[in-house]
Motif scaffolding. Structure first.
Motif, short mmCIF file in Angstrom:
data_model
loop_
_atom_site.label_atom_id
_atom_site.label_comp_id
_atom_site.label_asym_id
_atom_site.label_seq_id
_atom_site.Cartn_x
_atom_site.Cartn_y
_atom_site.Cartn_z
N MET A 21 0.73 -1.11 0.06
CA MET A 21 0.01 -0.04 -0.07
C MET A 21 0.88 1.46 -0.06
SD MET A 21 -3.27 -0.90 -0.38
CE MET A 21 -2.24 -2.40 -1.32
N ALA A 22 2.00 1.22 0.83
CA ALA A 22 3.03 2.37 0.59
C ALA A 22 3.55 2.60 -0.73
CB ALA A 22 4.04 1.97 1.82
N VAL A 23 3.75 1.40 -1.37
CA VAL A 23 4.48 1.41 -2.70
C VAL A 23 3.24 2.04 -3.87
CG1 VAL A 23 5.16 0.10 -4.72
CG2 VAL A 23 5.93 -0.37 -2.66
N ASN A 24 1.95 1.70 -3.53
CA ASN A 24 0.83 2.41 -4.31
C ASN A 24 0.76 3.70 -4.10
OD1 ASN A 24 -1.99 3.17 -4.25
ND2 ASN A 24 -1.78 1.26 -5.75
N GLY A 25 0.84 4.23 -2.78
CA GLY A 25 1.04 5.50 -2.32
C GLY A 25 2.12 6.28 -3.13
N ALA A 26 3.25 5.89 -3.28
CA ALA A 26 4.49 6.27 -3.74
C ALA A 26 4.36 6.43 -5.48
CB ALA A 26 5.59 5.43 -3.50
N GLY A 27 3.55 5.49 -5.91
CA GLY A 27 3.10 5.52 -7.25
C GLY A 27 2.20 6.57 -7.73
N SER A 28 1.22 6.69 -6.74
CA SER A 28 0.16 7.79 -6.78
C SER A 28 1.13 9.33 -6.89
CB SER A 28 -0.93 7.61 -5.82
OG SER A 28 -1.94 8.72 -6.07
N ALA A 29 2.05 9.36 -6.01
CA ALA A 29 2.83 10.67 -6.08
C ALA A 29 3.62 10.91 -7.38
CB ALA A 29 3.61 10.69 -4.98
N ALA A 30 4.16 9.56 -7.81
CA ALA A 30 4.70 9.77 -9.21
C ALA A 30 3.89 10.23 -10.11
CB ALA A 30 5.50 8.42 -9.20
N GLY A 31 2.70 9.62 -10.34
CA GLY A 31 1.64 9.78 -11.19
C GLY A 31 1.44 11.45 -11.55
N GLY A 32 1.34 11.94 -10.01
CA GLY A 32 0.86 13.27 -9.90
C GLY A 32 2.24 14.15 -10.45
N LEU A 33 3.23 13.69 -10.08
CA LEU A 33 4.55 14.33 -10.65
C LEU A 33 4.56 14.54 -12.17
CD1 LEU A 33 7.23 13.16 -8.02
CD2 LEU A 33 6.08 15.73 -8.41
N LEU A 34 4.34 13.29 -12.76
CA LEU A 34 4.10 13.11 -14.23
C LEU A 34 3.18 14.10 -14.81
CD1 LEU A 34 5.04 11.44 -16.62
CD2 LEU A 34 3.16 9.90 -16.32
N ALA A 35 1.95 14.22 -14.22
CA ALA A 35 1.01 15.26 -14.68
C ALA A 35 1.65 16.62 -14.64
CB ALA A 35 -0.31 14.96 -13.88
N LEU A 36 2.57 16.94 -13.78
CA LEU A 36 3.12 18.18 -13.71
C LEU A 36 3.82 18.57 -14.93
CD1 LEU A 36 4.52 18.58 -9.95
CD2 LEU A 36 2.95 20.23 -11.10
N ARG A 37 4.33 17.73 -15.48
CA ARG A 37 5.25 17.65 -16.87
C ARG A 37 4.63 17.55 -18.15
NH1 ARG A 37 10.67 17.06 -15.62
NH2 ARG A 37 10.83 17.76 -17.73
N LEU A 38 3.64 16.62 -18.15
CA LEU A 38 3.10 16.53 -19.43
C LEU A 38 1.71 17.33 -19.43
CD1 LEU A 38 3.23 12.59 -19.61
CD2 LEU A 38 4.86 14.15 -20.48
N ARG A 39 1.14 17.92 -20.59
CA ARG A 39 0.29 18.71 -20.89
C ARG A 39 -0.25 18.40 -22.12
NH1 ARG A 39 0.56 22.61 -16.99
NH2 ARG A 39 -0.90 23.97 -17.78
N PRO A 40 -1.05 17.14 -21.99
CA PRO A 40 -1.47 16.85 -23.31
C PRO A 40 -2.56 17.71 -23.72
CG PRO A 40 -2.40 15.37 -21.65
CD PRO A 40 -1.42 16.34 -20.99
N ARG A 41 -2.85 17.73 -25.25
CA ARG A 41 -3.72 18.49 -25.90
C ARG A 41 -5.26 18.05 -25.66
NH1 ARG A 41 -2.78 19.27 -31.84
NH2 ARG A 41 -4.74 20.54 -31.84
N ARG A 42 -5.38 16.63 -25.37
CA ARG A 42 -6.55 15.86 -25.20
C ARG A 42 -6.42 15.13 -23.85
NH1 ARG A 42 -7.41 18.83 -28.79
NH2 ARG A 42 -8.21 18.32 -30.92
#
Length: 429
Positions: free
Chosen positions: A288-309
């Motif tokens: 569950m801690a690893v899942n939370g770390a993955g969730s944080a990584a997904g948020g960081l990825l959303a900081l960088r990527l700005r898709p048109r769709r």
């Protein structure tokens, strides 16, 4: 953006202008396009959300420790949690209407203030001994109603205080993921050192922090805030019409109800049962801690990527979820399961940022709280039903079979999101 969407998006013509302030604001209006993300309002809201999510994470641990420690059965913990989620699901739509009517900020502060006495009573009661079950159930039900008043305002506040809505959602997703991990961990430590009462006291403190931070914010007003409102019933009808007018919105929610019932709902209890049974509770905690770390990584990825769709990109990212389900259902080692949990957490977080940003930038401010409430109510009810049905179905066909079937359905959900044209082609604002 289509012409129809332009008519329903009141901020479009003011995107680079100034916005007036409400609720006694004394700060000068700031050009939205030039304002930095970490302005005073966003810093306060960031702390409020971090405190709130941290506090939410302490509750299951505190209830389990307090009730089981008092000699009650394990089912009492489930009933107590159900006493929270039931009122929340029933009243969240009303919370959306009230937030649109009286402003989200006022409703969120009111909800935090109303939850403080209940948390204090539970803290004192569990410290002094064992409160009666009816009192625990009643206070948790009241907390659920207050959460229903609070939750709709989260979605509408972000676009009012953040010039970059996607970046704001991504930053908040990262801190929420971290607080989701920290809350239960700190609650467990407090229970071990001082008992369940201390964990409830910490929960009450987070309400106070949240209310204080929200009270210090100065939320910009939106067009429609001062418009004349009808009755609660008529406001709900108007909200429903706004909801139905956006095919991409109700399309995603309709598809997501299937996902909640068949995938997201069963995933939590079945993962806990399977991993704990085969690898022990410590392994489950680590995953569950690893899942939370993955969730944080997904948020960081959303900081960088700005898709048109954004919804299309989020749907593609959701393919990480069936990978996790397949690994769970195939008897993989704990190490391999960790990879699946990380991918699943990152995929879901990235989708949430894309979805939240789309809703907050395409739905008019004067209806946004109600739209968010419909979304939360539908998703939550289906997830609750999925969790309730997971056990009996798993007993009939096997836990692994349910998880593998869920993986197949998760892929079909992604296909459905990409096939529906209004969802696939929804642009960034």
């Amino acid at each position: 953006m289509t012409d129809k969407q332009s008519e329903h998006y009141p901020y479009k013509s003011e995107a680079r202008g100034t916005v007036p302030l409400q609720d006694g604001a004394a700060d000068a209006a700031v050009p939205a396009g030039a304002a930095p993300l970490w302005n005073r309002n966003f810093r306060l809201f960031f702390v409020a959300r971090a405190a709130a999510v941290f506090g939410e994470g302490t509750v299951p641990v505190a209830l389990a420790a307090g009730l089981l420690g008092a000699g009650h059965s394990g089912s009492s913990v489930g009933y107590a949690l159900g006493a929270w989620i039931g009122p929340f699901a029933l009243f969240v739509v009303f919370g959306g209407v009230l937030a649109d009517r009286f402003t989200a900020r006022r409703m969120m502060i009111l909800a935090d203030v109303l939850r403080l006495p209940g948390a204090a009573v539970l803290a004192v009661s569990f410290t002094a001994g064992s409160p009666p079950l009816w009192a625990v159930y009643t206070l948790t039900a009241v907390s659920g109603v207050c959460a229903a008043l609070f939750q709709p305002g989260v979605a509408s506040t972000i676009p009012r205080i953040a010039p970059d809505v996607q970046r704001a959602n991504a930053v908040l997703r990262v801190v929420e993921s971290l607080m989701t991990m920290a809350g239960p961990a700190v609650a467990g430590l407090l229970v071990a050192l001082s008992g369940a009462g201390a964990a409830f006291a910490a929960n009450g403190l987070t309400f106070a922090v949240s209310a204080l931070c929200l009270g210090l914010t100065r939320i910009p007003a939106a067009p429609g805030d001062t418009a004349e409102r009808g009755s609660l019933g008529s406001e709900m009808v108007v909200g429903w019409r706004e909801f139905r007018a956006r095919s991409w919105l109700w399309g995603v929610i309709a598809i997501w109800t299937v996902y909640g019932l068949t995938v997201a709902g069963p995933l939590v209890p079945l993962t806990a049962t399977l991993v704990t049974g085969e690898h022990g509770s410590a392994a489950y905690g680590v995953l569950m801690a690893v899942n939370g770390a993955g969730s944080a990584a997904g948020g960081l990825l959303a900081l960088r990527l700005r898709p048109r769709r954004p919804l299309a990109a989020g749907a593609v990212a959701l393919l990480g979820l069936p990978v996790n389900l397949v690994l769970l259902g195939s008897g993989a080692s704990v190490t391999v399961l960790g990879v699946g949990q990380f991918l699943g957490g990152a995929a879901f977080a990235f989708w949430l940022v894309m979805w939240s940003t789309s809703v907050q930038t395409h739905v008019p401010q004067d209806a946004l709280n109600r739209m968010h409430a419909y979304d939360v109510a539908g998703s939550l009810l289906m997830m609750a039903a999925g969790r309730a049905l997971a056990g009996p179905v798993a007993e009939a066909v096997g836990t692994e079979a349910v998880l593998l079937a869920g993986a197949g359905i998760a892929v079909l959900v992604v296909v459905a999101l990409l096939v529906v044209r209004p969802i696939r082609t929804l642009p960034r604002v």
